[in-house]
Design a protein around this motif. Structure first.
Motif, PDB file in Angstrom:
ATOM      1  N   GLN A 157       0.794  -1.224   0.000  1.00  0.00           N
ATOM      2  CA  GLN A 157       0.000   0.000   0.000  1.00  0.00           C
ATOM      3  C   GLN A 157       0.830   1.279   0.000  1.00  0.00           C
ATOM      4  N   THR A 158       2.140   1.171   0.068  1.00  0.00           N
ATOM      5  CA  THR A 158       2.993   2.358   0.068  1.00  0.00           C
ATOM      6  C   THR A 158       4.110   2.202  -0.954  1.00  0.00           C
ATOM      7  N   ASP A 159       4.875   3.251  -1.138  1.00  0.00           N
ATOM      8  CA  ASP A 159       6.009   3.236  -2.072  1.00  0.00           C
ATOM      9  C   ASP A 159       7.339   3.004  -1.361  1.00  0.00           C
ATOM     10  N   LEU A 160       7.292   2.628  -0.101  1.00  0.00           N
ATOM     11  CA  LEU A 160       8.514   2.353   0.643  1.00  0.00           C
ATOM     12  C   LEU A 160       9.232   1.139   0.047  1.00  0.00           C
ATOM     13  N   GLU A 161      10.543   1.240  -0.125  1.00  0.00           N
ATOM     14  CA  GLU A 161      11.329   0.159  -0.728  1.00  0.00           C
ATOM     15  C   GLU A 161      11.813  -0.809   0.356  1.00  0.00           C
ATOM     16  N   ILE A 162      10.885  -1.604   0.878  1.00  0.00           N
ATOM     17  CA  ILE A 162      11.229  -2.594   1.904  1.00  0.00           C
ATOM     18  C   ILE A 162      11.888  -3.809   1.264  1.00  0.00           C
ATOM     19  N   ILE A 163      11.423  -4.182   0.090  1.00  0.00           N
ATOM     20  CA  ILE A 163      11.989  -5.286  -0.675  1.00  0.00           C
ATOM     21  C   ILE A 163      12.310  -4.795  -2.072  1.00  0.00           C
ATOM     22  N   ASP A 164      13.009  -5.623  -2.866  1.00  0.00           N
ATOM     23  CA  ASP A 164      13.361  -5.227  -4.227  1.00  0.00           C
ATOM     24  C   ASP A 164      12.123  -5.084  -5.095  1.00  0.00           C
ATOM     25  N   SER A 165      12.236  -4.299  -6.141  1.00  0.00           N
ATOM     26  CA  SER A 165      11.091  -3.988  -7.002  1.00  0.00           C
ATOM     27  C   SER A 165      10.513  -5.234  -7.664  1.00  0.00           C
ATOM     28  N   TYR A 166      11.395  -6.180  -8.097  1.00  0.00           N
ATOM     29  CA  TYR A 166      10.884  -7.377  -8.763  1.00  0.00           C
ATOM     30  C   TYR A 166      10.142  -8.281  -7.783  1.00  0.00           C
ATOM     31  N   GLN A 167      10.577  -8.250  -6.512  1.00  0.00           N
ATOM     32  CA  GLN A 167       9.889  -9.042  -5.491  1.00  0.00           C
ATOM     33  C   GLN A 167       8.514  -8.449  -5.200  1.00  0.00           C
ATOM     34  N   LYS A 168       8.456  -7.129  -5.140  1.00  0.00           N
ATOM     35  CA  LYS A 168       7.169  -6.462  -4.928  1.00  0.00           C
ATOM     36  C   LYS A 168       6.244  -6.723  -6.105  1.00  0.00           C
ATOM     37  N   GLU A 169       6.808  -6.731  -7.311  1.00  0.00           N
ATOM     38  CA  GLU A 169       5.998  -6.972  -8.507  1.00  0.00           C
ATOM     39  C   GLU A 169       5.362  -8.356  -8.472  1.00  0.00           C
ATOM     40  N   ILE A 208       4.555 -10.068  -5.785  1.00  0.00           N
ATOM     41  CA  ILE A 208       3.489 -10.057  -4.781  1.00  0.00           C
ATOM     42  C   ILE A 208       2.249  -9.363  -5.330  1.00  0.00           C
ATOM     43  N   MET A 209       2.445  -8.222  -5.965  1.00  0.00           N
ATOM     44  CA  MET A 209       1.322  -7.467  -6.521  1.00  0.00           C
ATOM     45  C   MET A 209       0.654  -8.228  -7.663  1.00  0.00           C
ATOM     46  N   THR A 210       1.449  -8.960  -8.436  1.00  0.00           N
ATOM     47  CA  THR A 210       0.891  -9.786  -9.514  1.00  0.00           C
ATOM     48  C   THR A 210      -0.019 -10.858  -8.951  1.00  0.00           C
ATOM     49  N   PHE A 211       0.401 -11.447  -7.826  1.00  0.00           N
ATOM     50  CA  PHE A 211      -0.400 -12.487  -7.184  1.00  0.00           C
ATOM     51  C   PHE A 211      -1.696 -11.913  -6.618  1.00  0.00           C
ATOM     52  N   LEU A 212      -1.612 -10.717  -6.028  1.00  0.00           N
ATOM     53  CA  LEU A 212      -2.789 -10.110  -5.406  1.00  0.00           C
ATOM     54  C   LEU A 212      -3.763  -9.529  -6.438  1.00  0.00           C
ATOM     55  N   ASP A 213      -3.205  -8.998  -7.530  1.00  0.00           N
ATOM     56  CA  ASP A 213      -4.067  -8.325  -8.519  1.00  0.00           C
ATOM     57  C   ASP A 213      -3.619  -8.680  -9.937  1.00  0.00           C
ATOM     58  N   PRO A 214      -3.811  -9.951 -10.345  1.00  0.00           N
ATOM     59  CA  PRO A 214      -3.339 -10.396 -11.667  1.00  0.00           C
ATOM     60  C   PRO A 214      -4.051  -9.719 -12.836  1.00  0.00           C
ATOM     61  N   GLU A 215      -5.236  -9.163 -12.591  1.00  0.00           N
ATOM     62  CA  GLU A 215      -5.992  -8.514 -13.667  1.00  0.00           C
ATOM     63  C   GLU A 215      -5.516  -7.093 -13.933  1.00  0.00           C
ATOM     64  N   ASN A 216      -4.724  -6.544 -13.043  1.00  0.00           N
ATOM     65  CA  ASN A 216      -4.216  -5.182 -13.210  1.00  0.00           C
ATOM     66  C   ASN A 216      -3.278  -5.137 -14.414  1.00  0.00           C
ATOM     67  N   GLU A 217      -3.511  -4.188 -15.329  1.00  0.00           N
ATOM     68  CA  GLU A 217      -2.710  -4.096 -16.548  1.00  0.00           C
ATOM     69  C   GLU A 217      -1.230  -3.877 -16.247  1.00  0.00           C
ATOM     70  N   GLU A 218      -0.938  -3.213 -15.145  1.00  0.00           N
ATOM     71  CA  GLU A 218       0.448  -2.945 -14.778  1.00  0.00           C
ATOM     72  C   GLU A 218       1.224  -4.223 -14.509  1.00  0.00           C
ATOM     73  N   TYR A 219       0.517  -5.259 -14.035  1.00  0.00           N
ATOM     74  CA  TYR A 219       1.177  -6.518 -13.677  1.00  0.00           C
ATOM     75  C   TYR A 219       0.746  -7.680 -14.560  1.00  0.00           C
ATOM     76  N   SER A 220      -0.042  -7.420 -15.583  1.00  0.00           N
ATOM     77  CA  SER A 220      -0.602  -8.494 -16.404  1.00  0.00           C
ATOM     78  C   SER A 220       0.477  -9.329 -17.082  1.00  0.00           C
ATOM     79  N   GLU A 221       1.571  -8.672 -17.506  1.00  0.00           N
ATOM     80  CA  GLU A 221       2.645  -9.401 -18.181  1.00  0.00           C
ATOM     81  C   GLU A 221       3.306 -10.401 -17.242  1.00  0.00           C
ATOM     82  N   SER A 222       3.496 -10.002 -15.985  1.00  0.00           N
ATOM     83  CA  SER A 222       4.109 -10.900 -15.002  1.00  0.00           C
ATOM     84  C   SER A 222       3.179 -12.056 -14.632  1.00  0.00           C
ATOM     85  N   ALA A 223       1.859 -11.827 -14.750  1.00  0.00           N
ATOM     86  CA  ALA A 223       0.887 -12.850 -14.370  1.00  0.00           C
ATOM     87  C   ALA A 223       0.750 -13.946 -15.421  1.00  0.00           C
ATOM     88  N   ILE A 224       1.203 -13.660 -16.649  1.00  0.00           N
ATOM     89  CA  ILE A 224       1.027 -14.613 -17.750  1.00  0.00           C
ATOM     90  C   ILE A 224       1.692 -15.946 -17.444  1.00  0.00           C
TER      91      ILE A 224
END
Length: 386
Positions: free
Chosen positions: A199-211, A213-229
């Motif tokens: 929910q924030t932009d704090l860099e607690i983990i690396d960007s690819y790791q966050k991606e 997690i976000m892909t798993f939580l919201d696979p329909e989001n266009e921002e993460y759709s490529e990673s969800a494929i």
């Protein structure tokens, strides 16, 4: 030493289970990438030989050097940070033998070395395990190698090692009161960290790791759709195999394997190959083999001559169980993509050799049961928890 071992005490059931699961691995890796099948076969043969050698080495003698094992482990993890090859933003591998050589991943070996270290450490602190001093010391000793692992960065193995450590502490007899107190502190911290990551932009983990997690939580989001494929294709592949699968090495271009619709399918998503080509029957057979491997490790641990042997067996069993659980959950879309290999099935020679070393230690614990002492009563693990 060797003369005291008895052939009837050698756990041939476990060896047969390991050979069977390894054959699945050779076939599936060969189907995913034929160029790697020969290397996987050599790895299995070499691993079995290494397992046999380790199984004849007295684990009690090995544990005499537990501090040396710990220091060597730190040295390997430091070496990979200094000289390791960087791939996809992570430095986890050491190249041996130049471009024509092979890669070595110290973190895989670190899991076995830490199990050995804590087996001896916890046995030496059996009497004062539930004191604050011992718990803090154990956590600090874990935190040092974990810091080196997460620095690579390698979040999946950081989590895996952390879970195994918790299991080892529980097996050693950590009080339920302390476990409850730790959970009351850890669970809120995890929830807070999860909120900050998602929910924030704090860099607690690396960007690819966050991606991931976000892909798993919201696979329909266009921002993460490529990673969800990749994960979606894995789920489709498993489902398309139905009951008996499409057959090994089938030439159907529409398959996720032959059509190259899933990256790293020979490693992280090998279960997708099993689901698609062997179907539910093949997947169930793999799960059954992994279950009985874990069961045999625990069974031998209960008959160990001391608590260190019991901890080694439970540690290796938990390693196989945790990695199997994570890999299969990722392949079926139940967890975010972590890149965890499926034990004895996924391609990866360092992981394969490390697991076989662990199984060799388990076999040696099994050799030193009540029969080893001429009929004397073996160690019986009894824990009185407060």
């Amino acid at each position: 030493m060797l003369k005291q071992y008895k052939l009837k005490d050698y756990n041939f059931r476990l060896i047969l289970l390991l050979v069977a699961i390894s054959i699945f691995g050779i076939l599936l890796v060969g189907s995913a990438d034929p160029a790697l099948q020969k290397r996987q076969m050599v790895g299995v043969i070499g691993g079995l030989i290494l397992m046999f050698i380790v199984s004849l080495m007295d684990y009690s003698w090995i544990l005499n050097f537990y501090w040396l094992i710990y220091i060597l482990n730190l040295g390997l993890l430091l070496l990979v940070l200094v000289t390791g090859d960087t791939k996809k933003g992570a430095s986890r591998w050491i190249q041996i033998g130049g471009d024509n050589g092979f890669q070595f991943q110290p973190t895989e070996v670190a899991k076995i070395m830490l199990i050995l270290f804590f087996a001896m450490f916890l046995m030496k602190h059996e009497e004062d395990l539930n004191t604050l001093k011992t718990i803090v010391k154990a956590v600090i000793l874990l935190a040092i190698p974990l810091a080196l692992v997460i620095r690579q960065p390698d979040l999946k193995n950081t989590i895996t090692i952390g879970i195994i450590f918790c299991i080892l502490m529980y097996v050693a007899g950590l009080s339920y009161k302390i476990i409850g107190g730790i959970l009351l502190v850890v669970i809120p911290l995890i929830l807070i960290a999860f909120f900050l990551i998602t929910q924030t932009d704090l860099e607690i983990i690396d960007s690819y790791q966050k991606e991931r997690i976000m892909t798993f939580l919201d696979p329909e989001n266009e921002e993460y759709s490529e990673s969800a494929i990749q994960q979606n294709n894995s789920i489709t592949a498993i489902g398309s195999g139905q009951l008996t699968g499409k057959g090994l090495n089938n030439n159907k271009v529409s398959s996720s394997n032959k059509g190259n619709f899933v990256a790293e399918i020979q490693n992280d998503f090998i279960f997708a190959v099993a689901g698609e080509e062997l179907g539910f029957v093949g997947c169930f057979a793999i799960l059954l083999l992994l279950f009985f491997i874990v069961y045999e490790c625990i069974r031998m641990g209960r008959r160990a001559k001391d608590s260190a042997g019991h901890t080694i067996c439970c540690g290796v069993a938990s390693l196989v169980a945790v990695q199997s659980f994570i890999n299969i959950c990722v392949a079926t879309g139940l967890l975010p993509n972590t890149g965890t290999p499926l034990p004895f099935v996924s391609y990866g020679l360092t992981s394969l050799f490390s697991l076989f070393i662990g199984m060799g230690l388990v076999l040696n614990v099994g050799l030193q049961n009540r029969n080893y002492y001429g009929g004397e009563k073996a160690y019986e693990h009894r824990i009185h928890r407060a």
